[in-house]
Design an enzyme around this catalytic site. Structure first.
Site, mmCIF file in Angstrom:
data_model
loop_
_atom_site.group_PDB
_atom_site.id
_atom_site.type_symbol
_atom_site.label_atom_id
_atom_site.label_comp_id
_atom_site.label_asym_id
_atom_site.label_seq_id
_atom_site.Cartn_x
_atom_site.Cartn_y
_atom_site.Cartn_z
ATOM 1 N N ASN A 210 0.837 -1.207 0.000
ATOM 2 C CA ASN A 210 0.000 0.000 0.000
ATOM 3 C C ASN A 210 0.869 1.254 0.000
ATOM 4 O O ASN A 210 0.573 2.219 -0.715
ATOM 5 C CB ASN A 210 -0.954 -0.006 1.201
ATOM 6 N N MET B 131 0.424 -2.520 12.384
ATOM 7 C CA MET B 131 -0.254 -3.474 13.258
ATOM 8 C C MET B 131 -0.183 -3.096 14.742
ATOM 9 O O MET B 131 -0.144 -3.958 15.611
ATOM 10 C CB MET B 131 0.312 -4.892 13.038
ATOM 11 N N ARG B 132 -0.161 -1.806 15.015
ATOM 12 C CA ARG B 132 -0.208 -1.349 16.414
ATOM 13 C C ARG B 132 -1.326 -0.329 16.552
ATOM 14 O O ARG B 132 -1.657 0.371 15.595
ATOM 15 C CB ARG B 132 1.099 -0.639 16.791
ATOM 16 N N LEU B 133 -1.859 -0.228 17.764
ATOM 17 C CA LEU B 133 -2.850 0.800 18.044
ATOM 18 C C LEU B 133 -2.112 2.119 18.259
ATOM 19 O O LEU B 133 -1.123 2.154 18.981
ATOM 20 C CB LEU B 133 -3.620 0.400 19.303
ATOM 21 N N ASN C 236 -6.556 5.022 8.045
ATOM 22 C CA ASN C 236 -6.181 3.602 8.058
ATOM 23 C C ASN C 236 -6.905 2.906 6.918
ATOM 24 O O ASN C 236 -7.940 3.362 6.452
ATOM 25 C CB ASN C 236 -6.587 2.978 9.405
ATOM 26 N N HIS D 85 -8.440 -0.973 5.843
ATOM 27 C CA HIS D 85 -8.769 -2.295 6.379
ATOM 28 C C HIS D 85 -9.290 -3.176 5.239
ATOM 29 O O HIS D 85 -10.143 -2.733 4.467
ATOM 30 C CB HIS D 85 -9.819 -2.163 7.485
#
Ligand code: GRF
Length: 201
Positions: free
Chosen positions: A13, A89-91, A106, A108
Protein backbone atom coordinates in the site's frame (compact mmCIF):
# COMPACT_ATOMS: atom_id res chain seq x y z
CA UNK A 1 0.02 17.47 1.58
CA UNK A 2 2.90 15.96 3.52
CA UNK A 3 2.16 12.32 4.37
CA UNK A 4 3.86 10.26 7.06
CA UNK A 5 3.23 6.55 6.52
CA UNK A 6 3.25 3.99 9.34
CA UNK A 7 3.92 0.37 8.36
CA UNK A 8 4.69 -3.02 9.87
CA UNK A 9 5.15 -5.19 6.81
CA UNK A 10 5.63 -5.51 3.08
CA UNK A 11 4.40 -2.03 2.23
CA UNK A 12 2.51 -2.68 -1.00
CA UNK A 13 0.00 0.00 0.00
CA UNK A 14 2.87 2.35 0.78
CA UNK A 15 4.23 1.65 -2.70
CA UNK A 16 0.89 2.48 -4.32
CA UNK A 17 0.84 5.81 -2.46
CA UNK A 18 4.45 6.64 -3.39
CA UNK A 19 3.67 5.81 -7.03
CA UNK A 20 0.45 7.84 -7.07
CA UNK A 21 2.27 10.87 -5.63
CA UNK A 22 5.05 10.50 -8.21
CA UNK A 23 2.47 10.25 -10.99
CA UNK A 24 0.77 13.44 -9.82
CA UNK A 25 -2.45 11.61 -8.89
CA UNK A 26 -2.15 12.85 -5.30
CA UNK A 27 -1.29 16.49 -4.58
CA UNK A 28 1.21 15.43 -1.96
CA UNK A 29 4.30 13.45 -1.10
CA UNK A 30 5.39 10.82 1.39
CA UNK A 31 7.98 12.59 3.56
CA UNK A 32 8.71 9.86 6.12
CA UNK A 33 8.02 6.16 6.64
CA UNK A 34 8.04 4.71 10.16
CA UNK A 35 7.95 1.04 11.10
CA UNK A 36 7.65 -0.78 14.41
CA UNK A 37 9.41 -3.75 12.79
CA UNK A 38 13.01 -3.64 11.68
CA UNK A 39 12.49 -6.27 8.95
CA UNK A 40 9.47 -4.55 7.34
CA UNK A 41 10.15 -4.57 3.59
CA UNK A 42 8.31 -1.25 3.32
CA UNK A 43 11.39 0.39 4.86
CA UNK A 44 13.39 -0.77 1.82
CA UNK A 45 10.72 0.61 -0.51
CA UNK A 46 11.00 3.98 1.25
CA UNK A 47 14.80 4.03 0.99
CA UNK A 48 14.59 3.10 -2.67
CA UNK A 49 12.30 6.09 -3.22
CA UNK A 50 14.65 8.38 -1.30
CA UNK A 51 12.26 8.81 1.61
CA UNK A 52 13.53 8.81 5.22
CA UNK A 53 12.83 5.34 6.64
CA UNK A 54 12.76 5.04 10.41
CA UNK A 55 12.53 1.96 12.59
CA UNK A 56 11.30 2.71 16.09
CA UNK A 57 11.89 -0.32 18.29
CA UNK A 58 9.01 -0.77 20.73
CA UNK A 59 11.26 -2.89 22.96
CA UNK A 60 13.65 0.03 23.34
CA UNK A 61 10.81 2.26 24.54
CA UNK A 62 9.52 2.75 28.04
CA UNK A 63 6.01 1.47 27.29
CA UNK A 64 3.35 2.40 24.73
CA UNK A 65 3.21 6.09 25.69
CA UNK A 66 6.94 6.51 25.14
CA UNK A 67 6.68 4.66 21.82
CA UNK A 68 3.84 6.89 20.63
CA UNK A 69 5.76 9.96 21.77
CA UNK A 70 8.69 8.96 19.59
CA UNK A 71 6.39 8.35 16.64
CA UNK A 72 4.92 11.81 17.10
CA UNK A 73 8.37 13.40 17.28
CA UNK A 74 9.52 11.63 14.11
CA UNK A 75 6.38 12.76 12.27
CA UNK A 76 6.69 16.34 13.50
CA UNK A 77 10.32 16.48 12.50
CA UNK A 78 9.18 16.12 8.88
CA UNK A 79 6.21 18.50 9.31
CA UNK A 80 3.76 15.72 8.47
CA UNK A 81 0.21 16.94 7.78
CA UNK A 82 -1.53 13.59 7.40
CA UNK A 83 -0.65 10.28 9.10
CA UNK A 84 -1.33 7.21 6.95
CA UNK A 85 -1.46 3.77 8.52
CA UNK A 86 -0.70 1.19 5.84
CA UNK A 87 -0.53 -2.28 7.30
CA UNK A 88 0.47 -0.82 10.66
CA UNK A 89 -0.25 -3.47 13.26
CA UNK A 90 -0.21 -1.35 16.41
CA UNK A 91 -2.85 0.80 18.04
CA UNK A 92 -1.94 4.47 17.78
CA UNK A 93 -2.04 6.32 21.08
CA UNK A 94 -4.01 9.46 21.86
CA UNK A 95 -0.85 11.57 21.63
CA UNK A 96 -0.58 10.97 17.87
CA UNK A 97 -4.33 10.94 17.23
CA UNK A 98 -4.73 14.18 19.19
CA UNK A 99 -1.91 15.90 17.31
CA UNK A 100 -3.54 15.23 13.89
CA UNK A 101 -7.31 15.43 14.43
CA UNK A 102 -9.15 13.87 11.45
CA UNK A 103 -5.80 13.56 9.74
CA UNK A 104 -4.93 9.99 10.73
CA UNK A 105 -6.22 7.39 8.28
CA UNK A 106 -6.18 3.60 8.06
CA UNK A 107 -7.02 0.95 5.50
CA UNK A 108 -8.77 -2.29 6.38
CA UNK A 109 -9.19 -5.26 4.00
CA UNK A 110 -12.89 -5.90 4.72
CA UNK A 111 -16.14 -3.95 4.77
CA UNK A 112 -16.18 -2.43 8.26
CA UNK A 113 -17.79 -2.79 10.72
CA UNK A 114 -17.66 -6.45 9.62
CA UNK A 115 -14.47 -8.44 10.14
CA UNK A 116 -12.43 -5.89 12.05
CA UNK A 117 -9.11 -7.07 13.44
CA UNK A 118 -5.85 -8.40 12.10
CA UNK A 119 -7.31 -11.07 9.77
CA UNK A 120 -10.07 -9.27 7.89
CA UNK A 121 -9.67 -11.17 4.61
CA UNK A 122 -9.38 -14.66 6.12
CA UNK A 123 -12.16 -14.08 8.65
CA UNK A 124 -14.56 -12.98 5.90
CA UNK A 125 -13.52 -15.89 3.67
CA UNK A 126 -13.95 -18.46 6.47
CA UNK A 127 -17.33 -16.99 7.40
CA UNK A 128 -18.52 -17.67 3.87
CA UNK A 129 -19.66 -14.16 2.95
CA UNK A 130 -20.46 -13.58 -0.73
CA UNK A 131 -19.26 -9.97 -0.66
CA UNK A 132 -16.38 -8.44 1.24
CA UNK A 133 -14.18 -5.48 0.33
CA UNK A 134 -11.97 -2.65 1.44
CA UNK A 135 -12.49 0.27 3.84
CA UNK A 136 -10.50 3.48 4.22
CA UNK A 137 -11.37 5.31 7.44
CA UNK A 138 -10.21 7.89 9.93
CA UNK A 139 -8.50 6.25 12.87
CA UNK A 140 -9.59 6.68 16.45
CA UNK A 141 -8.60 4.97 19.66
CA UNK A 142 -10.43 1.75 18.86
CA UNK A 143 -9.08 -0.55 16.14
CA UNK A 144 -10.93 -0.26 12.79
CA UNK A 145 -13.68 1.98 14.11
CA UNK A 146 -13.38 5.63 12.98
CA UNK A 147 -15.58 7.43 10.39
CA UNK A 148 -15.51 5.79 6.95
CA UNK A 149 -14.05 7.76 4.03
CA UNK A 150 -14.31 5.16 1.26
CA UNK A 151 -15.44 1.58 0.75
CA UNK A 152 -15.47 -0.73 -2.22
CA UNK A 153 -17.07 -4.15 -2.41
CA UNK A 154 -15.27 -7.23 -3.68
CA UNK A 155 -17.34 -10.27 -4.64
CA UNK A 156 -16.25 -13.66 -3.28
CA UNK A 157 -16.32 -16.04 -6.25
CA UNK A 158 -17.35 -19.71 -6.09
CA UNK A 159 -13.87 -20.91 -6.97
CA UNK A 160 -11.95 -18.39 -4.84
CA UNK A 161 -9.17 -19.59 -2.59
CA UNK A 162 -7.98 -17.35 0.20
CA UNK A 163 -5.06 -16.47 -2.07
CA UNK A 164 -7.10 -15.40 -5.08
CA UNK A 165 -9.45 -13.37 -2.87
CA UNK A 166 -6.47 -11.70 -1.17
CA UNK A 167 -5.03 -10.73 -4.54
CA UNK A 168 -8.26 -9.03 -5.65
CA UNK A 169 -8.65 -7.25 -2.29
CA UNK A 170 -5.10 -5.91 -2.53
CA UNK A 171 -5.72 -4.67 -6.09
CA UNK A 172 -8.67 -2.66 -4.80
CA UNK A 173 -6.65 -1.38 -1.83
CA UNK A 174 -3.94 -0.09 -4.13
CA UNK A 175 -6.52 1.97 -6.03
CA UNK A 176 -8.85 3.02 -3.20
CA UNK A 177 -6.20 4.28 -0.74
CA UNK A 178 -4.48 6.64 -3.21
CA UNK A 179 -7.91 7.92 -4.34
CA UNK A 180 -8.93 8.66 -0.74
CA UNK A 181 -5.62 10.39 -0.01
CA UNK A 182 -5.98 12.44 -3.20
CA UNK A 183 -9.37 13.64 -1.94
CA UNK A 184 -7.87 14.56 1.44
CA UNK A 185 -4.97 16.40 -0.16
CA UNK A 186 -7.38 18.33 -2.39
CA UNK A 187 -9.52 19.36 0.60
CA UNK A 188 -12.50 17.46 -0.85
CA UNK A 189 -13.26 15.58 2.39
CA UNK A 190 -15.61 16.96 5.04
CA UNK A 191 -16.61 15.26 8.29
CA UNK A 192 -19.79 15.70 10.33
CA UNK A 193 -19.83 13.23 13.20
CA UNK A 194 -19.57 9.79 11.61
CA UNK A 195 -20.62 11.06 8.18
CA UNK A 196 -17.79 11.74 5.77
CA UNK A 197 -18.48 13.47 2.45
CA UNK A 198 -16.03 13.19 -0.42
CA UNK A 199 -16.65 15.68 -3.22
CA UNK A 200 -15.88 14.66 -6.79
CA UNK A 201 -12.71 16.01 -8.32
C1 GRF B 1 -3.26 -4.61 3.91
O1 GRF B 1 -4.13 -5.63 3.48
C2 GRF B 1 -3.98 -3.66 4.82
O2 GRF B 1 -5.32 -3.49 4.52
C3 GRF B 1 -3.85 -4.34 6.15
O3 GRF B 1 -2.56 -4.89 6.14
C4 GRF B 1 -2.16 -5.16 4.80
C5 GRF B 1 -0.85 -4.47 4.59
O4 GRF B 1 -0.24 -4.83 3.39
N1 GRF B 1 -4.10 -3.43 7.24
P1 GRF B 1 1.00 -4.01 2.83
O5 GRF B 1 2.06 -3.96 3.95
O6 GRF B 1 0.55 -2.65 2.45
O7 GRF B 1 1.51 -4.80 1.67
Amino acid sequence: MRFGVLISGSGTNLQSIIDACAAGLIAGEVVVVISNREDAYGLERAKFAGIPAIFIDPRACDGADDYNHRVREALELESVECVVMAGYMRLLGSEVLGAWPMRVVNIHPALLPSFAGAHGIGDAFDYGVKVTGVTVHFADEVFDQGPIIAQEAVEVLEDDTLGTLEARIHDVEHRLYPAALAALADGRVTVEGRKVRVAAR
